[in-house]
Write a protein that holds these residues in place. Structure first.
Motif, short mmCIF file in Angstrom:
data_model
loop_
_atom_site.label_atom_id
_atom_site.label_comp_id
_atom_site.label_asym_id
_atom_site.label_seq_id
_atom_site.Cartn_x
_atom_site.Cartn_y
_atom_site.Cartn_z
N GLN A 152 25.44 -15.27 -24.29
CA GLN A 152 25.72 -16.63 -23.85
C GLN A 152 25.02 -16.94 -22.54
OE1 GLN A 152 28.18 -18.99 -25.53
NE2 GLN A 152 27.38 -17.62 -27.08
N ARG A 187 16.17 -21.90 -24.92
CA ARG A 187 16.58 -23.27 -25.20
C ARG A 187 18.10 -23.36 -25.34
NH1 ARG A 187 14.59 -28.35 -24.91
NH2 ARG A 187 16.45 -28.41 -23.60
N ARG A 188 18.70 -22.44 -26.09
CA ARG A 188 20.15 -22.47 -26.29
C ARG A 188 20.87 -22.26 -24.97
NH1 ARG A 188 18.45 -19.60 -30.95
NH2 ARG A 188 18.92 -17.60 -29.98
N TRP A 189 20.40 -21.30 -24.18
CA TRP A 189 21.02 -21.02 -22.87
C TRP A 189 20.86 -22.20 -21.93
CZ3 TRP A 189 17.74 -20.56 -18.54
CH2 TRP A 189 18.37 -20.16 -17.35
N ASP A 191 20.54 -25.36 -22.62
CA ASP A 191 21.45 -26.44 -23.01
C ASP A 191 22.90 -26.08 -22.74
OD1 ASP A 191 19.27 -27.92 -23.85
OD2 ASP A 191 19.49 -27.37 -25.96
N ARG A 192 23.26 -24.83 -22.93
CA ARG A 192 24.63 -24.39 -22.67
C ARG A 192 24.95 -24.56 -21.18
NH1 ARG A 192 24.03 -19.71 -24.53
NH2 ARG A 192 24.64 -20.28 -26.63
#
Length: 235
Positions: A152, A187-189, A191-192
């Motif tokens: 995460q 990218r996921r991190w 946005d998170r």
């Protein structure tokens, strides 16, 4: 109360984000680096390297007289210690966070900074320099992407390592990178992190100053930003 000597740059955002995340009281003292305010004696007394950010804590860890700290990595470590948050106490977890903080300080920030300089601001095109720093920036993005696979945050839980790295990834479009296509874990991190209310508040600090530095720098500002040096006493 903590005085934050600040301008809205990736290194400045690190500290405004940390202060918001850690819920520490602070006030912003803007240092307009385009006008050379980083060379003023009052600021040099706090940050002898004439770089933002820097802090002065009027209620410092351990008590005593106000404590000034410069260098964003050192400030993040101090704030983590003071707040008891985002910097683990258990030695293995603690040094995992410190390693990734040092990675940002010694690699990600300087290399992206050089890449951005030679791509956007250099007065002449230097193909070797552009390729050298673009390749290194891409490599570092890859290192971060590999690290974030299955995580995460950089060290599992949100930490000062994320606060150090995220503001530099904000510049990915100007750096010429496609996060979704080439670095999906980043990218996921990214946005998170952006969904965290405190991070968003920290990122918004000094938005009114961004309009001052939004347009391309003129010749005088460029000279201050890239060539100005503190005058040294005669030998």
């Amino acid at each position: 109360m903590i005085d934050l000597h600040y301008w809205p740059t990736p290194n400045g955002w690190k500290i405004s984000i940390a202060l918001e995340e850690m819920e520490l009281p602070y006030r912003v003292l803007p240092v307009n680096i385009g006008r050379g305010e980083q060379f003023e004696p009052e600021f040099l007394a706090v940050s002898p390297n004439n770089r933002i950010p820097a802090i002065v804590d009027h209620e410092p860890l351990g008590g005593g007289a106000p404590l000034s700290i410069f260098e964003s990595g050192a400030v993040l470590l101090y704030l983590g210690e003071k707040s008891g948050r985002f910097l683990p106490q258990e030695p293995r977890a603690r040094y995992e966070v410190i390693q990734w903080l040092m990675w940002q300080m010694g690699g990600l920030g300087p290399m992206l900074g050089q890449h951005g300089h030679f791509t956007l601001y250099a007065p002449e095109t230097l193909p070797y320099a552009k390729k050298r720093y673009a390749d290194e920036a891409r490599r570092l993005y890859g290192v971060l992407n590999d690290r974030l696979e299955g995580r995460q945050y950089i060290c599992g839980e949100c930490s000062i390592a994320d606060m150090a790295c995220w503001p530099w990834i904000v510049t990915y479009k100007n750096q010429g990178f496609d996060l979704a296509g080439d670095f999906p874990a980043v990218r996921r991190w990214f946005d998170r992190c952006k969904e965290r209310p405190a991070l968003r508040r920290g990122f918004e600090v000094g938005r009114e100053y961004r309009t001052i530095s939004a347009s391309p720098p003129d010749a005088k500002t460029r000279d201050i930003l890239f060539n100005a040096r503190r005058e040294l006493p005669p030998a």
